[in-house]
Design a protein around this motif. Structure first.
Motif, PDB file in Angstrom:
ATOM      1  N   ILE A 124       4.739 -15.883 -10.175  1.00 58.17           N
ATOM      2  CA  ILE A 124       4.009 -14.855 -10.928  1.00 58.17           C
ATOM      3  C   ILE A 124       3.995 -13.594 -10.082  1.00 58.17           C
ATOM      4  O   ILE A 124       3.470 -13.598  -8.955  1.00 58.17           O
ATOM      5  CB  ILE A 124       2.568 -15.302 -11.253  1.00 58.17           C
ATOM      6  CG1 ILE A 124       2.578 -16.559 -12.133  1.00 58.17           C
ATOM      7  CG2 ILE A 124       1.784 -14.183 -11.931  1.00 58.17           C
ATOM      8  CD1 ILE A 124       1.189 -17.117 -12.410  1.00 58.17           C
ATOM      9  N   SER A 125       4.626 -12.555 -10.618  1.00 59.13           N
ATOM     10  CA  SER A 125       4.653 -11.280  -9.901  1.00 59.13           C
ATOM     11  C   SER A 125       3.688 -10.309 -10.579  1.00 59.13           C
ATOM     12  O   SER A 125       3.468 -10.364 -11.780  1.00 59.13           O
ATOM     13  CB  SER A 125       6.067 -10.703  -9.884  1.00 59.13           C
ATOM     14  OG  SER A 125       6.537 -10.518 -11.208  1.00 59.13           O
ATOM     15  N   ILE A 126       3.139  -9.424  -9.776  1.00 59.77           N
ATOM     16  CA  ILE A 126       2.179  -8.454 -10.292  1.00 59.77           C
ATOM     17  C   ILE A 126       2.646  -7.061  -9.924  1.00 59.77           C
ATOM     18  O   ILE A 126       3.409  -6.856  -8.967  1.00 59.77           O
ATOM     19  CB  ILE A 126       0.764  -8.715  -9.740  1.00 59.77           C
ATOM     20  CG1 ILE A 126       0.762  -8.660  -8.211  1.00 59.77           C
ATOM     21  CG2 ILE A 126       0.221 -10.041 -10.235  1.00 59.77           C
ATOM     22  CD1 ILE A 126      -0.617  -8.823  -7.620  1.00 59.77           C
ATOM     23  N   GLN A 127       2.186  -6.078 -10.685  1.00 59.36           N
ATOM     24  CA  GLN A 127       2.591  -4.697 -10.469  1.00 59.36           C
ATOM     25  C   GLN A 127       1.599  -3.925  -9.613  1.00 59.36           C
ATOM     26  O   GLN A 127       1.980  -3.002  -8.895  1.00 59.36           O
ATOM     27  CB  GLN A 127       2.747  -3.978 -11.811  1.00 59.36           C
ATOM     28  CG  GLN A 127       3.784  -4.581 -12.728  1.00 59.36           C
ATOM     29  CD  GLN A 127       3.849  -3.865 -14.048  1.00 59.36           C
ATOM     30  OE1 GLN A 127       3.123  -2.908 -14.279  1.00 59.36           O
ATOM     31  NE2 GLN A 127       4.722  -4.322 -14.931  1.00 59.36           N
ATOM     32  N   TYR A 178     -11.289  -8.111  -7.811  1.00 58.70           N
ATOM     33  CA  TYR A 178      -9.873  -7.762  -7.618  1.00 58.70           C
ATOM     34  C   TYR A 178      -9.229  -7.684  -8.996  1.00 58.70           C
ATOM     35  O   TYR A 178      -9.203  -8.681  -9.733  1.00 58.70           O
ATOM     36  CB  TYR A 178      -9.162  -8.803  -6.754  1.00 58.70           C
ATOM     37  CG  TYR A 178      -9.663  -8.856  -5.326  1.00 58.70           C
ATOM     38  CD1 TYR A 178      -9.066  -8.097  -4.326  1.00 58.70           C
ATOM     39  CD2 TYR A 178     -10.747  -9.664  -4.987  1.00 58.70           C
ATOM     40  CE1 TYR A 178      -9.531  -8.145  -3.019  1.00 58.70           C
ATOM     41  CE2 TYR A 178     -11.212  -9.718  -3.688  1.00 58.70           C
ATOM     42  CZ  TYR A 178     -10.609  -8.954  -2.706  1.00 58.70           C
ATOM     43  OH  TYR A 178     -11.071  -8.991  -1.421  1.00 58.70           O
ATOM     44  N   GLU A 179      -8.711  -6.507  -9.323  1.00 58.02           N
ATOM     45  CA  GLU A 179      -8.065  -6.297 -10.615  1.00 58.02           C
ATOM     46  C   GLU A 179      -6.551  -6.278 -10.397  1.00 58.02           C
ATOM     47  O   GLU A 179      -6.044  -5.504  -9.571  1.00 58.02           O
ATOM     48  CB  GLU A 179      -8.523  -4.980 -11.254  1.00 58.02           C
ATOM     49  CG  GLU A 179     -10.012  -4.943 -11.576  1.00 58.02           C
ATOM     50  CD  GLU A 179     -10.404  -3.653 -12.258  1.00 58.02           C
ATOM     51  OE1 GLU A 179      -9.728  -3.263 -13.232  1.00 58.02           O
ATOM     52  OE2 GLU A 179     -11.368  -3.014 -11.805  1.00 58.02           O
ATOM     53  N   ILE A 180      -5.835  -7.106 -11.150  1.00 59.17           N
ATOM     54  CA  ILE A 180      -4.378  -7.182 -11.013  1.00 59.17           C
ATOM     55  C   ILE A 180      -3.746  -6.866 -12.358  1.00 59.17           C
ATOM     56  O   ILE A 180      -4.308  -7.171 -13.417  1.00 59.17           O
ATOM     57  CB  ILE A 180      -3.924  -8.574 -10.508  1.00 59.17           C
ATOM     58  CG1 ILE A 180      -4.350  -9.653 -11.493  1.00 59.17           C
ATOM     59  CG2 ILE A 180      -4.486  -8.851  -9.125  1.00 59.17           C
ATOM     60  CD1 ILE A 180      -3.847 -11.041 -11.130  1.00 59.17           C
ATOM     61  N   VAL A 181      -2.596  -6.247 -12.293  1.00 62.04           N
ATOM     62  CA  VAL A 181      -1.780  -5.971 -13.478  1.00 62.04           C
ATOM     63  C   VAL A 181      -0.528  -6.835 -13.368  1.00 62.04           C
ATOM     64  O   VAL A 181       0.307  -6.597 -12.493  1.00 62.04           O
ATOM     65  CB  VAL A 181      -1.422  -4.483 -13.571  1.00 62.04           C
ATOM     66  CG1 VAL A 181      -0.541  -4.230 -14.792  1.00 62.04           C
ATOM     67  CG2 VAL A 181      -2.670  -3.618 -13.627  1.00 62.04           C
ATOM     68  N   PRO A 182      -0.394  -7.854 -14.216  1.00 63.20           N
ATOM     69  CA  PRO A 182       0.784  -8.729 -14.078  1.00 63.20           C
ATOM     70  C   PRO A 182       2.056  -8.018 -14.535  1.00 63.20           C
ATOM     71  O   PRO A 182       2.017  -7.053 -15.291  1.00 63.20           O
ATOM     72  CB  PRO A 182       0.439  -9.911 -14.986  1.00 63.20           C
ATOM     73  CG  PRO A 182      -0.503  -9.346 -16.001  1.00 63.20           C
ATOM     74  CD  PRO A 182      -1.294  -8.280 -15.293  1.00 63.20           C
ATOM     75  N   ALA A 183       3.169  -8.526 -14.060  1.00 68.90           N
ATOM     76  CA  ALA A 183       4.456  -7.966 -14.467  1.00 68.90           C
ATOM     77  C   ALA A 183       4.729  -8.326 -15.919  1.00 68.90           C
ATOM     78  O   ALA A 183       4.081  -9.184 -16.525  1.00 68.90           O
ATOM     79  CB  ALA A 183       5.568  -8.505 -13.557  1.00 68.90           C
ATOM     80  N   THR A 239       8.116  -6.188  -5.411  1.00 69.58           N
ATOM     81  CA  THR A 239       7.678  -6.146  -6.805  1.00 69.58           C
ATOM     82  C   THR A 239       8.200  -4.883  -7.452  1.00 69.58           C
ATOM     83  O   THR A 239       8.072  -3.792  -6.903  1.00 69.58           O
ATOM     84  CB  THR A 239       6.154  -6.171  -6.878  1.00 69.58           C
ATOM     85  OG1 THR A 239       5.683  -7.333  -6.179  1.00 69.58           O
ATOM     86  CG2 THR A 239       5.681  -6.224  -8.309  1.00 69.58           C
ATOM     87  N   THR A 240       8.805  -5.022  -8.614  1.00 71.44           N
ATOM     88  CA  THR A 240       9.347  -3.864  -9.333  1.00 71.44           C
ATOM     89  C   THR A 240       8.321  -3.359 -10.330  1.00 71.44           C
ATOM     90  O   THR A 240       7.971  -4.058 -11.277  1.00 71.44           O
ATOM     91  CB  THR A 240      10.640  -4.251 -10.076  1.00 71.44           C
ATOM     92  OG1 THR A 240      11.546  -4.810  -9.153  1.00 71.44           O
ATOM     93  CG2 THR A 240      11.231  -3.031 -10.764  1.00 71.44           C
ATOM     94  N   PRO A 241       7.800  -2.176 -10.124  1.00 71.15           N
ATOM     95  CA  PRO A 241       6.781  -1.676 -11.041  1.00 71.15           C
ATOM     96  C   PRO A 241       7.401  -1.146 -12.327  1.00 71.15           C
ATOM     97  O   PRO A 241       8.567  -0.803 -12.386  1.00 71.15           O
ATOM     98  CB  PRO A 241       6.111  -0.546 -10.246  1.00 71.15           C
ATOM     99  CG  PRO A 241       7.205  -0.044  -9.347  1.00 71.15           C
ATOM    100  CD  PRO A 241       8.064  -1.237  -9.014  1.00 71.15           C
TER     101      PRO A 241
END
Length: 844
Positions: free
Chosen positions: A394-397, A410-415, A303-305
């Protein structure tokens, strides 16, 4: 042979020792300390003290009439009189009674021996009752002072008399004072001592009337205030790679947007928030942080942040200036009135000044305060969420976890470029991959740039009521009606003020924790409010849920006049009670109007500072909380007769301190109508059966996905929060109500205004011979106040509007008040009570 004998002897000795040891273990050790603390010992001691009181009182009283006949025998024989059977005493209690009375009166303290009877009486009462009815140490000091002063005074006044008024003690002190100060000096000393005691005890007012002081001109507030301290600099740690945790008291967790390259994929880092120390005053906006846990879960290298934003810096550091808050002038400039100077502030708790609040040891700690982290469970759930989202491109950061008592967030930040709706639509797929019940997706989380996925924990923790009530936030709360509801996902205590809600609507299927939630709310109020400050109106159509609170009827409960049970179970009585509450609400609004107050807080503040006259009907107003356990049953049986007063109370009762808690198992649209929902902004939902029910109670779905057993959603202040409700068991509630019920209460429960159904009075008119039982009392109230007002009768006599109006009509027909003058009060035709009494005797 010697060896055999030795062996036999040793075995016999061994068996004997074992038998002796076994016999010794069977003997129960009775400790003197436990015997002294035993409740039965106290009761036996109390009975003996009361018997001793009665014995001494009879002996002393008989001595007053038989002392001349018995005195010479006691003088002649002394203590031998107890063992001489040929001696006949006139005392009612025989030789022992005559000897004991002679010992107390002649050789002791004279007529003040009766003080000893009083002292043994208060000892006996305290021991039998099991609590402090009388203050022993204070009465003991008064007894000693009275014995010394009065025995001396009686001996001095009645010197030369044959009867021992002052006893040996009084005669000795009187003779010494007469020789030292003389007769006049002794008289002055005894009079001054007695007067000083009376002044100290009753605080007589010897002030002469003086002119009223000039009004104090309040100081002119300054336009600007110079801050005491200059700007403060807050220097946070610079952003970098990895997780940072500050060591100061205001620690904040900063989550980086990417993991360090040296950290292996799949490794879990646990970050715990520090608990700030309790401050003296906590702002209302500041939230109490409990023991929460937040876990940052690295995603791996695929995953590319996004690059993190860096704030502007000065000299390499960010500078934050905090301006000091403006402190307003606290003094109102109003001088205290005369009543406050003479009597002090009114204190409502003095009605039951010995009332003791329940202690925390009555509650049990059902679970530990610490949250147990299962790292393997967190890691597996993280991998499943990432894998499921990756299957749908769906990728996430970033992903982080906050572990709560029963649910992990669970908190996710999507790309960049990922639409939130795509993740929201995958709710069922994520639930399938995690094999968990009750998955709930929050997209996005309000106030955060993340998407939340709530997953139930395998090992759930119980939120104990004891932990919530012992928290700093509840103990130091300044709320009017604080209620401890439960804990959030981040383990923060959710404690809110019922007075600001101002009404609460609860719903949930059977067995999901609704009754436990009601008990939690009621227990919170009982732990924080005095009986003079809170009254409860309990409606229980099921007849078994709230019956446990009947023991506190004379402390906290309110009921209709003439009713035996304070807990309402009959539907007809429920309708009368709700209408009586509406009458109470109208009466309170009349009081607020006359007092010039906008709400109950301002009104009680004026009454405490004695700016309202109780003779005009003003009184301290306690909060009233109406609790309805099953609202659906009332709607099915009574319908509009219940819905209309409930809606009226919900609309208007907030300002006068009447608040509603309504619970139901069926949150359907025909039970919770639009009129009711519009006036209940705070809603609490446990697990329901369908999404339609969730939308009915919360206006949004989600309650159908809860896992039950106290898992709940609460809508408060426009925010939807998931909580784990505090657990309080029925035996704990029983201990609390028994603890309160054992204390001294009011003579009766708090009486609501009387309500008479208009249907029962249709086509019924009072003739000249049919007089209301309260006619004479109402006439006296009108003449005393010289106000011919129907609302005055309602407030002073706690009557409904219908009955008060009929009484006023009867008073008019009897010639006591004049005709109706519209909005003005009627004229009172009698000026004194004497004239009224003579007229009433002639009239009836």
């Amino acid at each position: 042979m010697a060896g055999n004998r030795l062996k036999t002897d040793n075995s016999t000795k061994s068996r004997k020792t074992g038998a002796e040891r076994l016999k010794k273990d069977k003997v129960a050790d009775v400790k003197m300390k436990d015997l002294v603390k035993d409740e039965r010992t106290h009761k036996v001691t109390g009975v003996l003290c009361l018997l001793l009181t009665l014995y001494l009182f009879i002996a002393f009283t008989s001595y007053l009439f038989t002392w001349q006949d018995d005195q010479d025998k006691v003088f002649r024989l002394s203590s031998d009189v107890l063992f001489r059977e040929d001696i006949q005493m006139e005392n009612l209690l025989g030789r022992l009674g005559a000897f004991v009375a002679h010992l107390f009166f002649y050789d002791g303290i004279g007529i003040t021996a009766y003080f000893c009877c009083w002292f043994f009486f208060i000892l006996g009462v305290n021991c039998i009752v099991g609590r402090r009815v009388f203050r022993i140490w204070r009465n003991f000091r008064y007894m000693l002072f009275g014995i010394v002063l009065l025995s001396t005074a009686f001996a001095f006044v009645f010197q030369g008399w044959q009867f021992p008024w002052g006893g040996a003690l009084g005669n000795m002190i009187s003779q010494w004072l007469s020789g030292f100060l003389g007769t006049l000096g002794t008289t002055l000393l005894l009079a001054a001592t007695g007067l000083a005691f009376l002044i100290w005890q009753f605080n007589f007012d010897f002030k002469l009337p003086r002119r009223s002081p000039r009004p104090v001109v309040p100081p002119v507030p300054e336009d600007t205030y110079a801050p005491a301290d200059g700007p403060q600099e807050v220097k946070p740690q610079p952003l970098g790679l990895g997780n940072l945790l500050k060591d100061d008291d205001t620690a904040t967790v900063i989550n980086p947007l990417h993991a360090p390259e040296t950290e292996p994929a799949g490794e879990m880092t646990l970050i715990e928030k520090d608990v700030p120390p309790p401050a003296a005053e906590t702002p209302a906006a500041e939230k109490e942080t409990g023991e929460s846990s937040r876990v940052d879960l690295p995603l791996g290298k695929e995953t590319t942040p996004l690059p993190a934003r860096r704030p502007a810096k000065e000299n390499g550091e960010v500078t934050l200036e905090i301006n000091p808050a403006h402190e307003e002038e606290k003094s109102s400039g109003r001088p205290p009135n005369k009543a406050v100077k003479e009597q002090g502030l009114y204190e409502p708790t003095l009605d039951l000044q010995d009332y003791r609040f329940p202690t925390l040891d009555l509650l049990e700690n059902h679970g530990g305060d610490k949250i147990i982290h299962d790292n393997n469970e967190l890691e597996n759930n993280k991998n499943q969420i990432i894998e499921t989202l990756r299957n749908y491109d769906i990728s996430i950061q970033k992903i982080s976890a906050t572990v709560g008592p029963t649910v992990t967030l669970y908190e996710i930040v999507p790309a960049a470029g990922v639409r939130i709706s795509r993740i929201r639509n995958l709710e069922d797929d994520i639930a399938l991959s995690l094999a968990a019940l009750g998955i709930r997706i929050i997209a996005p989380i309000p106030g955060k740039g993340t998407i939340g996925i709530e997953v139930p924990n395998v090992k759930k923790s119980i939120v104990s009521m004891q932990a919530l009530l012992a928290s700093e936030k509840f103990q130091n709360s300044k709320m009017s009606l604080p209620i401890a509801v439960g804990k959030k996902i981040d383990n923060e205590n959710f404690i809110v003020d019922l007075a600001t809600m101002p009404h609460l609507l609860m719903a949930g299927a059977t067995g999901q924790g609704k009754s436990v939630g009601i008990n939690a709310l009621l227990v919170s109020l009982l732990y924080k409010r005095h009986p003079s400050q809170l009254k409860l109106v309990l409606v229980d159509p099921k007849k078994v849920e709230l019956s446990i609170y009947r023991l506190i009827e004379k402390h906290f409960l309110a009921k209709l006049p003439g009713e035996e049970e304070a807990i309402i179970t009959d539907t007809k009585k429920v309708v009368h009670t709700l209408n009586a509450l509406c009458i109470e609400m109208d009466n309170r609004y009349d009081l607020l109007k006359e007092a010039g107050a906008r709400n109950i807080r301002e009104y009680n503040e004026k009454f405490i500072h004695r700016r309202l006259n109780p003779q005009k009907g003003h009184q301290y107003l306690p909060f009233i909380v109406l609790v309805v356990d099953e609202f659906a049953d009332l709607i099915m049986t009574a319908g509009k007769e219940v819905e209309m007063p409930i809606a009226r109370l919900a609309q208007l009762a907030r300002a006068v301190g009447i608040h509603l808690i309504i619970a139901t198992q069926r949150p359907s649209v025909n039970i919770i109508t639009g009129t009711i929902k519009a006036n209940f902004p705070a809603r609490m939902a446990f697990k329901v059966s369908s999404k339609v029910d969730s939308r009915t109670i919360l206006d949004i779905g989600g309650a159908e996905q809860l896992i039950g057993k106290g898992d709940m959603l609460i809508s408060y202040n426009g925010e939807l929060v998931r909580l784990q409700c505090a657990f309080v068991d029925t035996p704990e509630v029983e201990k609390i109500v028994e603890y309160i019920g054992a204390q001294q209460g009011y003579p009766e429960a708090f009486l609501l205004p009387e309500y008479v159904d208009e249907k029962e009075l249709e086509n019924r008119e009072f003739g000249s011979g049919e007089k209301d039982p309260l006619f004479e009392e109402a006439a006296r109230v009108i003449v005393q106040t010289q106000q011919g007002s129907t609302s005055l009768l309602q407030r002073r006599m706690k009557l409904g509007y219908n009955r008060a109006g009929r009484l006023m009509d009867q008073l008019e027909s009897a010639g006591i008040v004049g005709p109706n003058l519209g909005s003005k009060a009627r004229d009172v035709l009698f000026k004194t009570e004497t004239e009224l009494e003579e007229y009433l005797q002639q009239l009836f």
